[in-house]
Write a protein that holds these residues in place. Structure first.
Motif, PDB file in Angstrom:
ATOM      1  N   SER A  72       0.907  -1.142  -0.092  1.00 37.13           N
ATOM      2  CA  SER A  72      -0.007  -0.019  -0.006  1.00 37.13           C
ATOM      3  C   SER A  72       0.834   1.290  -0.160  1.00 37.13           C
ATOM      4  O   SER A  72       1.918   1.250   0.468  1.00 37.13           O
ATOM      5  N   THR A  74       0.085   3.703   1.844  1.00 32.63           N
ATOM      6  CA  THR A  74      -0.117   4.436   3.072  1.00 32.63           C
ATOM      7  C   THR A  74       1.432   3.659   4.044  1.00 32.63           C
ATOM      8  O   THR A  74       2.071   4.659   4.546  1.00 32.63           O
ATOM      9  N   MET A  75       1.576   2.675   3.517  1.00 33.29           N
ATOM     10  CA  MET A  75       3.028   2.019   4.073  1.00 33.29           C
ATOM     11  C   MET A  75       4.200   2.644   3.518  1.00 33.29           C
ATOM     12  O   MET A  75       5.067   2.932   4.270  1.00 33.29           O
ATOM     13  N   GLN A  78       4.651   6.443   4.605  1.00 35.84           N
ATOM     14  CA  GLN A  78       4.893   6.703   6.038  1.00 35.84           C
ATOM     15  C   GLN A  78       6.254   6.445   6.326  1.00 35.84           C
ATOM     16  O   GLN A  78       7.160   7.100   7.187  1.00 35.84           O
ATOM     17  N   GLU A 105      -5.480   7.979   7.186  1.00 41.46           N
ATOM     18  CA  GLU A 105      -4.709   6.952   7.757  1.00 41.46           C
ATOM     19  C   GLU A 105      -4.921   6.925   9.154  1.00 41.46           C
ATOM     20  O   GLU A 105      -3.851   6.199   9.717  1.00 41.46           O
ATOM     21  N   GLN A 106      -5.786   7.272   9.688  1.00 44.54           N
ATOM     22  CA  GLN A 106      -5.976   7.198  11.234  1.00 44.54           C
ATOM     23  C   GLN A 106      -4.742   7.623  12.036  1.00 44.54           C
ATOM     24  O   GLN A 106      -4.373   7.053  12.896  1.00 44.54           O
ATOM     25  N   ASP A 107      -4.197   8.565  11.371  1.00 46.33           N
ATOM     26  CA  ASP A 107      -2.921   9.108  12.249  1.00 46.33           C
ATOM     27  C   ASP A 107      -1.910   8.024  12.373  1.00 46.33           C
ATOM     28  O   ASP A 107      -0.977   8.360  13.292  1.00 46.33           O
ATOM     29  N   GLY A 108      -1.818   7.147  11.480  1.00 47.40           N
ATOM     30  CA  GLY A 108      -0.551   6.320  11.462  1.00 47.40           C
ATOM     31  C   GLY A 108       0.946   6.707  11.696  1.00 47.40           C
ATOM     32  O   GLY A 108       1.776   6.550  12.391  1.00 47.40           O
ATOM     33  N   LEU A 112       2.460   5.653  14.897  1.00 47.04           N
ATOM     34  CA  LEU A 112       3.466   4.627  14.871  1.00 47.04           C
ATOM     35  C   LEU A 112       4.691   5.209  14.600  1.00 47.04           C
ATOM     36  O   LEU A 112       5.753   4.693  15.370  1.00 47.04           O
ATOM     37  N   HIS A 236       7.020  -3.155   8.959  1.00 50.51           N
ATOM     38  CA  HIS A 236       5.516  -2.681   9.094  1.00 50.51           C
ATOM     39  C   HIS A 236       4.695  -3.894   8.789  1.00 50.51           C
ATOM     40  O   HIS A 236       3.450  -3.683   8.652  1.00 50.51           O
TER      41      HIS A 236
ATOM     42  N   VAL B 231      -8.696  -0.321  12.955  1.00 48.79           N
ATOM     43  CA  VAL B 231      -8.005   1.048  12.847  1.00 48.79           C
ATOM     44  C   VAL B 231      -6.571   1.016  12.770  1.00 48.79           C
ATOM     45  O   VAL B 231      -5.846   1.737  11.872  1.00 48.79           O
ATOM     46  N   TRP B 232      -5.931   0.009  13.734  1.00 42.45           N
ATOM     47  CA  TRP B 232      -4.326  -0.105  13.464  1.00 42.45           C
ATOM     48  C   TRP B 232      -4.062  -0.652  12.241  1.00 42.45           C
ATOM     49  O   TRP B 232      -3.058  -0.415  11.657  1.00 42.45           O
ATOM     50  N   ARG B 234      -5.355  -0.065   9.248  1.00 46.33           N
ATOM     51  CA  ARG B 234      -5.120   1.112   8.628  1.00 46.33           C
ATOM     52  C   ARG B 234      -3.773   1.834   8.563  1.00 46.33           C
ATOM     53  O   ARG B 234      -3.268   2.413   7.878  1.00 46.33           O
ATOM     54  N   ARG B 235      -3.459   2.092  10.089  1.00 43.76           N
ATOM     55  CA  ARG B 235      -2.408   2.952  10.241  1.00 43.76           C
ATOM     56  C   ARG B 235      -1.313   2.124   9.712  1.00 43.76           C
ATOM     57  O   ARG B 235      -0.173   2.751   9.487  1.00 43.76           O
ATOM     58  N   HIS B 236      -1.161   0.913   9.854  1.00 37.50           N
ATOM     59  CA  HIS B 236      -0.066   0.131   9.251  1.00 37.50           C
ATOM     60  C   HIS B 236       0.145   0.077   7.933  1.00 37.50           C
ATOM     61  O   HIS B 236       0.911  -0.372   7.321  1.00 37.50           O
ATOM     62  N   GLY B 237      -0.885   0.471   7.124  1.00 36.31           N
ATOM     63  CA  GLY B 237      -1.036   0.474   5.779  1.00 36.31           C
ATOM     64  C   GLY B 237      -1.333  -1.014   5.453  1.00 36.31           C
ATOM     65  O   GLY B 237      -0.957  -1.440   4.254  1.00 36.31           O
ATOM     66  N   GLY B 238      -2.275  -1.773   6.166  1.00 37.75           N
ATOM     67  CA  GLY B 238      -2.536  -3.043   5.679  1.00 37.75           C
ATOM     68  C   GLY B 238      -4.199  -3.075   5.320  1.00 37.75           C
ATOM     69  O   GLY B 238      -4.510  -4.142   4.825  1.00 37.75           O
TER      70      GLY B 238
END
Lengths: 364, 364
Positions: A72, A74-75, A78, A105-108, A112, A236, B231-232, B234-238
């Motif tokens: 992704s 997102t990953m 970050q 991204e739920q504040d990843g 994180l 991750h 939720v986590w 999504r934060r992780h990009g999963g």
């Protein structure tokens, strides 16, 4: 049935859709695999021809030393920001208030990586040179998104982009490109992907937006940066034993569609003009600069939903399945042009816009 | 050619392999999709029938309220531990020194979540009740891996497992199961997955080990725990737009193989006995308790590689493609039994072990 459901049902039943490449069905994957030899070996934790070949191909296309495939964006993003922050020793980055990392991204990034964002510009406009030169001194990285999706896919002029990039380079601020829709910007900029990417230290591109793959992203940059990104990918949980389902599809649709971005862009300009010709309808940008734009109605969702549903039912042409509020008295939706636009019969399309304009004129 | 390469080449050319389900080729995915309707809709960021149905099915199988599909176990487990630590407000967990999180994840748990592990037992043996009762008071969660892969796939007696679980529950220590190979433990324990899972607050299972899917994992637990995990994720990009390539394969091979674990276990015991009948060869466990075990040679890699290569070449039966050092004077490898064992002709198998035993007897 609620107005929302009526609209979605009418959209789903409409034989023609103006946007996208078609439904996200299992066929998208199956098609990409039809011609692939079943004997071909899987990638294995980032190794193997299927992943290495694609990474090299995209690195070359982007003019970067190296690239790594991620499940992704997102990953990927970050991680890019974490590396630049760790190198400078300052966990602070600058980006737009509607940056994907800030709102989707739920504040990843914060939860994180404990990286603090500095928000540049505001929710209504692009980041400009003046925003960049007035950033705090201790920003490790500037993230620019091309195009800025959440405001309809706007782009800075290329000269301004070059100026922002040069300023950051001089000040030692790393430059990361959120290029989720980079391919889509090239016809407007009249530049190669490598030319645009050369303005950035790291670049992320997506394979399921304009390209229409199943999922997945590439992060590209210098070889040592990518080596670090690979370590973080494992941290991750992104170093899957096999990523080939996404890679095979990404490669298949990249080959098919990366050369069609100029067509999608031209079609977006044509379609936006049709929307702008209707009463109480405007697009942002007024003249699109990529294959995407936002369509704004000067009426609330609840009024627009039955009007649109009737247009779809009477003409067979669907624009979108769901509207969003824009304040209390207006509404909007996002469009990205793809393979489907050229399949819409011209007379049906003209009739759809005539009906829409009539409905909006009548009722005002 | 180096001895290492000779061994790998001989293994790859051998028509019969004693372990696994077969090569990890693209066919693994293609087969799972043959009978799926191309019109079927993709999941979309965790929503849709293809993901929800599978999550419900596995939640039921594990006797848990809810479950969420993850691209990797690495991501699922870090997130489980993070949630338990956040709830207690203490970023400390206890696990085995050879836990996946400790040795295979580039310290993601520490670098992303800043969680400190307390190592129980040592690298040569299982965690026992005495290790658990002497843990520091401020541990938020105990992670147990069933079976403990890196020591050959050993299992605690079920009574001891129940005792450790009860002790933790009384002390308010959450219990997380690394069930990467949970399905494989059930024939030995003579328990259902739900019975074993009932001893834990959260459970992770994998779909590409015993099940032989492409990749992917499920995390299961109470509904509120799973909501937090989403939720986590999504934060992780999963939280990929589409995870169906892994889910369709996971479901396909789960249905095919989850009922075959007793067969793999019986075959593992038979095969381990064949290894143990050879000079200078021993297995760990001596009698396997799952479908997996380690094979130890009382000779270094460099001596064993040509011996094994010759056995493969002369009999067509391959045991493994690569050995690992076990100290300076010994070597070992890991085996997991799957669909292939029953395809090996019995006479070729017997001849392979006779040759191996002769070669090892001659040279000592």
């Amino acid at each position: 049935m609620s107005d929302e459901k009526t609209l979605m049902a009418a959209y789903q039943e409409a034989p023609y859709h103006v946007a996208g490449h078609g439904a996200r069905t299992l066929e998208v994957l199956k098609e990409a695999f039809y011609d692939r030899d079943g004997e071909e070996e899987s990638d294995l934790y980032g190794k193997g021809r299927v992943i290495e070949d694609f990474q090299e191909k995209v690195a070359r296309y982007l003019g970067k030393e190296a690239a790594v495939f991620f499940p992704s964006g997102t990953m990927a993003q970050q991680i890019a920001l974490r590396i630049w922050c760790d190198r400078k020793g300052i966990p602070k980055v600058a980006y737009h208030p509607l940056c994907h990392l800030e709102i989707h991204e739920q504040d990843g990034l914060k939860m994180l990586h404990r990286i603090e964002p500095v928000l540049l510009a505001d929710r209504t406009r692009l980041i400009e040179m003046a925003d960049v030169t007035s950033m705090p001194d201790d920003v490790s990285c500037l993230l620019l998104e091309l195009p800025q999706r959440e405001i309809g896919g706007e782009l800075p002029q290329y000269g301004e982009l070059e100026a922002m990039s040069s300023w950051c380079q001089e000040k030692g601020v790393k430059r990361h490109l959120d290029g989720a829709r980079l391919f889509e910007t090239l016809p407007y900029y009249q530049k190669s992907a490598a030319e645009v990417a050369s303005l950035f230290d790291s670049v992320y591109v997506s394979f399921y937006k304009g390209i229409g793959g199943v999922a997945g992203a590439i992060l590209a940059g210098d070889a040592d940066f990518i080596q670090e990104a690979i370590v973080w990918k494992r941290r991750h949980g992104g170093d899957l034993i096999s990523l080939y389902p996404y890679i095979v599809a990404a490669n298949h649709y990249f080959d098919r569609r990366v050369g069609k971005m100029a067509q999608y862009y031209a079609e977006a300009k044509e379609l936006a003009a049709l929307f702008n010709s209707c009463h109480g309808v405007s697009t942002r940008p007024e003249v699109p600069v990529t294959n995407m734009f936002h369509v704004h109605f000067a009426r609330p969702k609840g009024e627009m939903e039955p009007i649109l549903a009737r247009v779809y039912q009477e003409t067979g042409v669907g624009f979108v399945g769901a509207l969003r509020d824009f304040g209390k008295h207006a509404s909007y939706f996002e469009l990205s042009l793809g393979d489907l636009y050229e399949t819409v019969p011209r007379d049906s399309l003209r009739r759809a816009f005539r009906l829409l304009d009539e409905a909006l004129s009548e009722r005002v």
